[in-house]
Design an enzyme around this catalytic site. Sequence first.
Site: not given
Length: 500
Positions: A62, A423, A346, A342, A452, A288, A310, A371
């Site tokens: 202490i 993808m 990446i 993500g 996920g 996105d 997209k 990611t």
Amino acid sequence: MLFKLGRFAILTHLINAKVIWAKYSEQGKIVSSIRLKHDMQALPIFINIKNRHCVVIGGGDIALRKVTMLLKASGAITLISPTLCHALQQLVDDEKIQYLKADFEASQLAGACLIIAATDDKTVNEAVSINAKRLNIPVNVVDAPALCTFTMGSIIERSPVVIAISSEGKAPVLARYIRAKIETMLPASYGRIATIAGEFRDQVKAKFTTTQARRIFGEDVLQGPLVERILSGQEQAARTFLQTVLNSTDSKANKGEVFLVGGGPGAPDLLTFRALRLMQQCDVCVYDKLVSPEVLALVRRDAELIYVGKSRDQHTLPQEEINALLARLALEGKRVLRLKGGDPFIFGRGGEEIETLMQQGVPFQVVPGITAANGVSSYAGIPLTHRDYAQACLFITGHLKDGPIDLDWQAMTRPNQTVVIYMGLVGLAAIFEQLIAKGVSADMPAAVVQQGTTQKQRVVTGTLSNLAEKVALAEMKPPSLTIIGKVVPLREKLNWFHSS
Ligand SMILES: C[S@@+](CC[C@H](N)C(=O)[O-])C[C@H]1O[C@@H](n2cnc3c(N)ncnc32)[C@H](O)[C@@H]1O
């Protein structure tokens, strides 16, 4: 007198406040006042102990904690104890503190500016307290508030900014809890803001001669890009910015900048602290398709939202136009949040976006996100590496610019690795066929994980020979990630996240 004042009087009563000063209008109404809810048991102050004589009595852990704190504030410490723990002995050997190997005696306190008793002997602690009080020297006795004339509270250090929290000894656990909350709210490098602001203090004082003008300037600068530059480690850019603002006749010199932020794989609590902070500061958010509604909901309410999402074969805005849009918005002076699913670097084309910003001299920072490979594999209970099954991991995209699947098959067929395909849903059957043709066992385990980390997560497992069919039967949709490797069956043991 106070109770005749209608609403104000009721409020006063409700919060049990004591008015210690009030200014009245001609009609007898209070126009301003200072109220104290309770008397404080102690006055919070910060004492400068630099190179000043501080005495600590005690030689254990202490005492060590207290000595460490005093050393941070550059106190000149004398430690008094018949014995020392190893770490304190080290400090003595390194000549960081003076050591008096002795039992406590009142005469040892003479000339101290501050005293701490940290022994496990109640009688010694009491004697230290009595003698310190007699000499009018501030004294702290560990875990004995009644013997103290000062306490140190729970401390959050962002030097030179220091925050101390006291519960007046009544609820130390609550004080620690509050401290933990504040710790998470204040980025570790917050102190750098104060240091850099300090470097410009004289210039600011010379330019803004009234306290009010200085306050407005300070608030303006603190809410702008200066802070973000410091927090993202661009300190030289922050100094240049501050100097430009000070040199300029317009204190609101262009504040536009871009935050390229990774929004993670979907679950909002997987965002980083920095991502969240910037999300709550932006004027406009360019986002996105992959950004989940839960994450988007955390963007500042008043910010303009621009969707540039997209899908595989349908680009809402061509990439070049997105790049140009970001630069244009920032050059208009806006704080632009470029929010991506993500991690921006990446398979996120973040590099292309900041290239344009660089060319146009637009300040920006990049905030990494979790990611999909990391987030999704964790939530699917599939470790990407494992001592027995995979010593490497390959991230690859299954979506090629001009259609046909032409991947680095040699890299993908290496043994003892995990392959993660982003993808890859549309070309799944073709990819698996090719892997088998190139020599990977048809029994190689594989999994496809849809959405996920979110409550909608779905996982289908199989082998290279049967997974594509299972995925088609299950009508899996994007965003889906494919994991191939001997780590996949570990899910049978390690699946922890509720999924169907
Ligand atoms: C254009 S890439 C963007 C990757 C992103 N920058 C990242 O770091 O995760 C999109 C692909 O990421 C994968 N992905 C992203 N989020 C996912 C999620 N929550 N679940 C499954 N796959 C996901 C899918 O393979 C999706 O097609």
